[in-house]
Design an enzyme around this catalytic site. Structure first.
Site, PDB file in Angstrom:
ATOM      1  N   CYS A   3       0.928  -1.348  -0.065  1.00 32.52           N
ATOM      2  CA  CYS A   3      -0.072  -0.081  -0.201  1.00 32.52           C
ATOM      3  C   CYS A   3       0.806   1.205   0.071  1.00 32.52           C
ATOM      4  CB  CYS A   3      -0.843  -0.038   1.147  1.00 32.52           C
ATOM      5  SG  CYS A   3      -1.783  -1.267   1.402  1.00 32.52           S
ATOM      6  N   CYS A   4       0.457   2.253  -0.815  1.00 37.29           N
ATOM      7  CA  CYS A   4       1.154   3.399  -0.819  1.00 37.29           C
ATOM      8  C   CYS A   4       0.017   4.689  -0.952  1.00 37.29           C
ATOM      9  CB  CYS A   4       2.337   3.406  -1.791  1.00 37.29           C
ATOM     10  SG  CYS A   4       1.841   3.746  -3.339  1.00 37.29           S
ATOM     11  N   ALA A   5       0.587   5.797  -1.179  1.00 40.52           N
ATOM     12  CA  ALA A   5      -0.434   7.031  -1.149  1.00 40.52           C
ATOM     13  C   ALA A   5      -1.273   6.733  -2.420  1.00 40.52           C
ATOM     14  CB  ALA A   5       0.518   8.212  -1.277  1.00 40.52           C
ATOM     15  N   GLY A   7      -0.505   4.185  -5.038  1.00 34.56           N
ATOM     16  CA  GLY A   7      -0.176   2.715  -5.431  1.00 34.56           C
ATOM     17  C   GLY A   7       0.614   3.022  -6.699  1.00 34.56           C
TER      18      GLY A   7
END
Length: 99
Positions: A3-5, A7
């Site tokens: 998961c990131c801010a 993707g």
């Protein structure tokens, strides 16, 4: 699940992790999502481990609450491994969490 801010940056890391897994003869479903997609993916897919991009480490408690009772380990991706796009090291981090 990474998961990131948005993707996006983790998508590059996913490719590196998939390459490392293939080299080791392992087959995993590794994918990236934006933080806003976490709830949806937890319903849609069987998730073994969640790794957060260092840039959203501040969301760790919120995402951890979504995992309560699901027996899904979670951690923040090692910042150095993330910065170097070291797929093998991040794959090992995920495997260690699943062990």
């Amino acid at each position: 699940m990474l998961c990131c801010a948005a993707g996006m940056s983790t998508s590059m890391l996913v490719a590196k992790m998939q390459g490392a897994a293939k080299e080791q003869g392992k087959e995993y479903d590794i994918f990236a999502v934006s933080a806003s997609e976490v709830d949806q993916k937890l319903v849609e897919k069987e998730i073994d481990v969640v790794l957060l991009g260092p840039q959203i480490r501040y969301m760790k408690n919120d995402i951890n609450k979504k995992l309560v009772g699901k027996n899904i380990p979670m951690d923040v991706i090692d910042m150095q491994a993330y910065g170097m796009m070291n797929g093998a090291k991040v794959l090992k981090q995920a495997e260690d969490l699943m062990a």
